[in-house]
Design a protein around this motif. Structure first.
Motif, PDB file in Angstrom:
ATOM      1  N   LYS A  69     -28.581  12.601 -22.507  1.00 26.68           N
ATOM      2  CA  LYS A  69     -27.710  12.116 -23.912  1.00 26.68           C
ATOM      3  C   LYS A  69     -26.491  13.531 -23.363  1.00 26.68           C
ATOM      4  O   LYS A  69     -24.871  12.856 -24.092  1.00 26.68           O
ATOM      5  CB  LYS A  69     -28.461  12.792 -25.204  1.00 26.68           C
ATOM      6  N   THR A  70     -26.621  14.177 -22.773  1.00 23.57           N
ATOM      7  CA  THR A  70     -25.559  15.099 -22.842  1.00 23.57           C
ATOM      8  C   THR A  70     -24.112  14.492 -22.064  1.00 23.57           C
ATOM      9  O   THR A  70     -23.040  14.996 -22.415  1.00 23.57           O
ATOM     10  CB  THR A  70     -25.481  16.543 -21.989  1.00 23.57           C
ATOM     11  N   VAL A  71     -24.467  13.986 -21.027  1.00 26.21           N
ATOM     12  CA  VAL A  71     -23.336  13.431 -20.122  1.00 26.21           C
ATOM     13  C   VAL A  71     -22.964  12.520 -21.339  1.00 26.21           C
ATOM     14  O   VAL A  71     -21.825  12.346 -20.627  1.00 26.21           O
ATOM     15  CB  VAL A  71     -24.270  13.067 -18.602  1.00 26.21           C
ATOM     16  N   PRO A 124     -34.195   9.266 -16.174  1.00 28.79           N
ATOM     17  CA  PRO A 124     -33.766   9.786 -14.942  1.00 28.79           C
ATOM     18  C   PRO A 124     -34.360   9.127 -13.687  1.00 28.79           C
ATOM     19  O   PRO A 124     -35.741   9.953 -13.852  1.00 28.79           O
ATOM     20  CB  PRO A 124     -32.433  10.568 -14.783  1.00 28.79           C
ATOM     21  N   PRO A 125     -34.032   8.882 -12.703  1.00 28.77           N
ATOM     22  CA  PRO A 125     -34.926   8.857 -12.106  1.00 28.77           C
ATOM     23  C   PRO A 125     -35.491   9.579 -11.474  1.00 28.77           C
ATOM     24  O   PRO A 125     -34.978  11.021 -11.042  1.00 28.77           O
ATOM     25  CB  PRO A 125     -34.213   7.999 -10.610  1.00 28.77           C
ATOM     26  N   LEU A 150     -25.629   7.729 -12.476  1.00 26.09           N
ATOM     27  CA  LEU A 150     -25.669   7.603 -13.948  1.00 26.09           C
ATOM     28  C   LEU A 150     -26.845   6.635 -13.925  1.00 26.09           C
ATOM     29  O   LEU A 150     -26.616   6.083 -13.262  1.00 26.09           O
ATOM     30  CB  LEU A 150     -25.198   6.816 -15.164  1.00 26.09           C
ATOM     31  N   THR A 151     -27.472   6.768 -15.002  1.00 23.92           N
ATOM     32  CA  THR A 151     -28.626   5.266 -15.506  1.00 23.92           C
ATOM     33  C   THR A 151     -28.210   3.940 -15.782  1.00 23.92           C
ATOM     34  O   THR A 151     -26.830   4.241 -16.297  1.00 23.92           O
ATOM     35  CB  THR A 151     -30.066   6.312 -16.022  1.00 23.92           C
ATOM     36  N   ARG A 200     -39.091  17.969 -16.510  1.00 18.01           N
ATOM     37  CA  ARG A 200     -37.324  17.856 -16.415  1.00 18.01           C
ATOM     38  C   ARG A 200     -36.973  17.686 -15.099  1.00 18.01           C
ATOM     39  O   ARG A 200     -35.405  17.416 -14.210  1.00 18.01           O
ATOM     40  CB  ARG A 200     -36.489  18.908 -17.314  1.00 18.01           C
ATOM     41  N   PHE A 228     -26.139  13.442  -9.392  1.00 22.51           N
ATOM     42  CA  PHE A 228     -26.437  12.279  -9.658  1.00 22.51           C
ATOM     43  C   PHE A 228     -26.021  11.453  -9.637  1.00 22.51           C
ATOM     44  O   PHE A 228     -24.532  11.461  -9.818  1.00 22.51           O
ATOM     45  CB  PHE A 228     -27.394  12.875 -10.336  1.00 22.51           C
ATOM     46  N   GLN A 274     -27.476   5.397 -19.613  1.00 21.00           N
ATOM     47  CA  GLN A 274     -26.504   5.887 -19.648  1.00 21.00           C
ATOM     48  C   GLN A 274     -25.110   4.852 -19.897  1.00 21.00           C
ATOM     49  O   GLN A 274     -24.661   4.978 -20.754  1.00 21.00           O
ATOM     50  CB  GLN A 274     -26.601   6.594 -18.897  1.00 21.00           C
ATOM     51  N   ARG A 294     -38.589  11.507 -12.006  1.00 27.79           N
ATOM     52  CA  ARG A 294     -39.337  12.216 -13.037  1.00 27.79           C
ATOM     53  C   ARG A 294     -40.262  12.208 -13.004  1.00 27.79           C
ATOM     54  O   ARG A 294     -41.540  10.894 -12.909  1.00 27.79           O
ATOM     55  CB  ARG A 294     -38.798  11.860 -14.612  1.00 27.79           C
ATOM     56  N   VAL A 313     -36.153  12.768 -25.659  1.00 24.00           N
ATOM     57  CA  VAL A 313     -35.744  14.645 -25.020  1.00 24.00           C
ATOM     58  C   VAL A 313     -36.060  13.480 -23.673  1.00 24.00           C
ATOM     59  O   VAL A 313     -36.692  12.564 -23.212  1.00 24.00           O
ATOM     60  CB  VAL A 313     -37.223  15.058 -25.298  1.00 24.00           C
TER      61      VAL A 313
HETATM   62  P1  ADP Z   1     -31.313  15.039 -23.930  1.00 24.47           P
HETATM   63  O1  ADP Z   1     -30.902  13.787 -23.489  1.00 24.47           O
HETATM   64  O2  ADP Z   1     -32.683  15.323 -24.324  1.00 24.47           O
HETATM   65  O3  ADP Z   1     -30.181  15.798 -24.349  1.00 24.47           O
HETATM   66  P2  ADP Z   1     -29.831  16.563 -21.693  1.00 24.47           P
HETATM   67  O4  ADP Z   1     -28.604  15.437 -21.511  1.00 24.47           O
HETATM   68  O5  ADP Z   1     -30.338  17.535 -21.580  1.00 24.47           O
HETATM   69  O6  ADP Z   1     -31.238  15.270 -22.032  1.00 24.47           O
HETATM   70  O7  ADP Z   1     -30.633  16.034 -19.784  1.00 24.47           O
HETATM   71  C1  ADP Z   1     -32.252  16.067 -19.169  1.00 24.47           C
HETATM   72  C2  ADP Z   1     -32.029  15.899 -17.489  1.00 24.47           C
HETATM   73  O8  ADP Z   1     -31.425  15.231 -17.376  1.00 24.47           O
HETATM   74  C3  ADP Z   1     -30.339  17.438 -17.170  1.00 24.47           C
HETATM   75  O9  ADP Z   1     -30.633  18.432 -16.598  1.00 24.47           O
HETATM   76  C4  ADP Z   1     -29.471  16.625 -16.757  1.00 24.47           C
HETATM   77  O10 ADP Z   1     -28.876  17.302 -15.622  1.00 24.47           O
HETATM   78  C5  ADP Z   1     -29.942  15.146 -16.087  1.00 24.47           C
HETATM   79  N1  ADP Z   1     -29.531  14.324 -15.910  1.00 24.47           N
HETATM   80  C6  ADP Z   1     -28.748  13.426 -16.978  1.00 24.47           C
HETATM   81  N2  ADP Z   1     -28.783  12.165 -16.810  1.00 24.47           N
HETATM   82  C7  ADP Z   1     -29.140  12.157 -15.217  1.00 24.47           C
HETATM   83  C8  ADP Z   1     -29.452  11.395 -14.267  1.00 24.47           C
HETATM   84  N3  ADP Z   1     -28.909   9.800 -14.847  1.00 24.47           N
HETATM   85  N4  ADP Z   1     -30.016  11.121 -13.161  1.00 24.47           N
HETATM   86  C9  ADP Z   1     -30.675  12.451 -12.613  1.00 24.47           C
HETATM   87  N5  ADP Z   1     -30.970  13.806 -13.777  1.00 24.47           N
HETATM   88  C10 ADP Z   1     -30.158  13.327 -15.205  1.00 24.47           C
END
Ligand code: ADP
Ligand code: MG
Length: 691
Positions: free
Chosen positions: A302-304, A452-453, A269-270, A586, A267, A273, A455, A298
């Motif tokens: 954030k992980t990315v 992210p879009p 990044l938003t 998610r 995907f 992000q 949802r 939530v």
């Molecule tokens: P949190 O902020 O709750 O820690 P995560 O990092 O676990 O969220 O991300 C939630 C889900 O969204 C994951 O499956 C991740 O791969 C997905 N994700 C993260 N950034 C994007 C994005 N820009 N577009 C689509 N999906 C994304």
């Protein structure tokens, strides 16, 4: 010149060694300490409230004649004494009583009592009031004063503290308390000076405005509240200042690791992000330790953001530590990071409390040599024997689960003596602005304010547990359509053992009732490897239904799960429910959250579940949670050390928080004042301020 803070409490009459020791337990050593031991409320015994004007929740003095005295049965046997005055009736109820009390409170007796009015079986009632039979006439209204109520410790009673404070007040004339607020602040906000304010709150004169005092809104109280909030703010700013006096590695990335990582993502990044990453990159490129809090609801991704921050450090030749609060979450991060980073030729080390023996020795060696560029784990990462070669960035996920002390201990793991690592703190608990300003004054903040879009909103419904069969049927249907579901068991009891037991029973039941489904169970008492195995099979779709305790509250990410059942949601806080609900929604499917409550719900309970049904915005929910339950709950209990004020109350006094934030930097420039304020209000509680 002697000051109040140099005079020990032992100068007071009646304070011997044993009492002095007890006072020390309350942090009271000097007369000044004693005078800053402030009443946290007042009892208004200055006037008699006419019974006709009583309302539920009133606390006060009532006086009348006994017209009836019965012992009644009911769920519990009790003595019911009906009082009358010219305006109405009131019942005093005693669940414990003896014959002497019964005859003392006989029909015809005149009784003056003090207590809290509640709505009882027989109308307005006071349970177990303090009372006097045939009392002396009340002191006249104009000389009557409010009675202060102090925080106590074992072995010291209210009257004792009251009398000590009264004695200490007599020293104020000769030894006034040092005024630490700049005079401009005093005039701008029309605040009384410190000695006058302290004297007034301990011994409010009869002329003082009683409702104001009882509500904590008297100018004398407000002056102290403001000073206290300022002291807290200053102590956090001091921490920040001390950290930033040290240097950090300026992380200037070489090569194209970040670009390659982004290309590999499925995907893009938003905008949010990207924005937050820009903040972080800017900080990391400076030779000054970053102190940044990233808030993102939530599922905001954030992980990315964490991964890309880590890459900036790694591509500058430095190491990263990523700490998560639970084994499950740490493990999940470990899996994601391995997947993401191995293709880029980056090695990851796994260090949790459960990694022992040879595996641990090996992991430690790879971290110490710098071979592993990133170490992921629980707080086990910060044990003494974990040494890094070149640690430059510490990332703490879901920080609200850690205490402030743990957070502030991280910086000790910095590179060499004078260097401090950059700190990136991530939290999914949206922190209301005012709360963030006071609890995280030492951090800069960025917010990922966009999901992210694609949802779909989560539809939330509340059903009574009498409809358990329907709910189970719903789980069956969802799973038969290829979705996955969570079933969350909660218990009031803090006991983890009981929680796990409840989950085991539920799992058994659901297995029997849903024979076609593959059901898994995860709770805190499973071995780490078992937990990880269950999570992995749920994630890969080998399980349809995961029965869990609230261990899955943070961070667990399984996009195909689109239904979550939460049992007894009325027992949990809103922020926690919001976290749990965030396990679904998610992926691209429409998602559902079923709150299966146990009726009857209280008024408050109904309102709380309604908030959750109406909103999916973590910030809105957190604001409500703050209103309903206070800051300790919103931040998680471990954080409360920071938020335990003597006088200030978060909701009541939040208007000051903004003011204090603006004033603090100016005061901080004056080291003497700052020291004095912090010592006065936080005393020994500032260990976390020691660098
Ligand atoms: P949190 O902020 O709750 O820690 P995560 O990092 O676990 O969220 O991300 C939630 C889900 O969204 C994951 O499956 C991740 O791969 C997905 N994700 C993260 N950034 C994007 C994005 N820009 N577009 C689509 N999906 C994304
Ligand atoms: Mg997360």
């Amino acid at each position: 010149m002697t000051a109040l803070e140099d005079i020990q409490v032992t100068v007071l009459k009646g304070v011997g060694n044993s009492l002095a020791e007890k006072l020390a337990r309350l942090g009271i050593h000097s007369l000044q300490d004693l005078l800053f031991h402030l009443p946290h409320r007042y009892e208004d015994r200055t006037r008699v409230i006419p019974m006709g004007s009583l309302r539920v929740g009133d606390v006060g003095v009532v006086e009348g004649e006994v017209v009836k005295n019965d012992v009644v049965m009911g769920r519990r046997r009790s003595m019911q004494v009906t009082l009358r005055d010219e305006t109405g009736f009131l019942v005093l109820r005693f669940f414990h009583f003896n014959a002497a009390q019964k005859s003392q409170l006989a029909v015809g007796a005149r009784v003056r009592c003090y207590g809290e009015v509640r709505a009882g079986r027989a109308g307005y009632e006071i349970y177990h009031p303090e009372y006097d039979v045939n009392p002396e006439p009340m002191v006249t209204q104009d000389s009557a004063t409010l009675t202060p109520v102090y925080p106590l410790t074992e072995g010291i009673q209210q009257p004792r503290v009251r009398s000590l404070c009264r004695q200490a007040l007599t020293y104020l004339q000769r030894y006034p308390i040092r005024e630490l607020l700049p005079s401009t602040i005093l005039t701008d906000y029309q605040l009384p000076d410190i000695s006058a304010a302290v004297a007034l709150v301990h011994a409010p004169p009869a002329s003082a405005n009683v409702p104001q005092l009882v509500a904590g809104k008297h100018p004398a109280q407000q002056r102290l509240v403001m000073e206290e909030l300022l002291a807290h703010q200053l102590s956090l700013l001091q921490v920040r200042q001390q950290i930033q006096q040290r240097q950090a590695l300026a992380l200037l990335p070489q090569g194209d690791l970040a670009e390659r990582f982004i290309e590999n993502l499925p995907f893009s990044l938003t905008g949010a992000q990207r924005q937050v990453l820009a903040d972080i990159r800017q900080d990391l490129s400076q030779p000054l330790p970053m102190l940044r809090l990233v808030q993102g609801d939530v599922g905001s991704g954030k992980t990315v953001v964490a991964a890309l921050s880590a890459l900036q450090a790694i591509s500058s030749g430095a190491q990263v530590a990523l700490m998560a609060p639970t084994e499950i979450l740490a493990e999940q991060h470990y899996t994601s990071f391995c997947q993401w980073l191995e293709p880029l030729g980056i090695q990851t080390a796994w260090l949790s409390g459960k990694v022992k023996g040879k595996a641990r020795t090996e992991a430690l060696a790879r971290v110490a040599s710098g071979e592993a560029a990133i170490a992921i784990g629980t707080h086990a990462l910060f044990q003494q024997d974990v040494l890094f070669d070149r640690l430059a960035l510490v990332i703490v996920d879901e920080q609200h689960r850690f205490g402030v002390h743990q957070r502030l201990a991280l910086r000790e793991k910095g590179v060499a003596g004078t260097m401090a690592p950059h700190q990136l703190i991530m939290t999914a608990t949206p922190i209301p602005r005012t709360l963030a300003m006071s609890a995280y004054a030492d951090l800069d903040t960025s917010v990922i304010d966009e999901l992210p879009p694609g949802r779909k909103p989560i539809e939330t419904i509340a059903v009574p547990d009498s409809r358990r069969d329907d709910v189970i049927e719903r789980v069956r249907q969802a799973c038969e359509q290829g979705r996955q579901a969570y079933w969350v068991c909660t218990l009031i009891e803090e006991s983890e053992a009981l929680q796990c037991q409840a989950a085991e029973v539920t799992e058994q039941e659901l297995r029997e009732r849903l024979p076609g489904l593959r059901v898994g169970l995860v709770h805190g008492r499973l071995k780490a490897t078992d937990k990880a195995a269950v999570m992995a099979s749920f994630k890969s779709g080998e399980l349809d239904l995961l029965v869990a305790t609230t261990v899955i509250e943070v961070g667990v990410d399984v996009p195909n799960a689109s239904l979550i059942i939460i049992e007894n949601p009325e027992r949990l806080g809103l922020a926690q429910l919001h976290q749990l609900r965030g396990r679904v929604g998610r992926g691209h499917e429409a998602s559902y959250c079923v709150l299966m409550y146990h009726p009857p719900l209280s008024q408050n309970g109904k309102a709380r579940l309604q908030v959750l049904r109406d909103s999916q915005d973590g910030f809105v929910i957190a604001e409500k949670d703050l209103e309903i339950r206070g800051p300790g709950e919103v931040l998680g209990t471990r954080q409360t050390g920071l938020m335990q004020f003597r006088l200030a109350e978060f909701e009541r006094d939040k208007a000051w928080i903004e003011v204090v934030r603006e004033l603090a930097p100016g005061v901080l420039a004056d080291a003497g004042r700052t020291e004095g304020l912090v010592r006065r209000w936080l005393g020994q509680r500032t260990q976390y301020g020691d660098v």
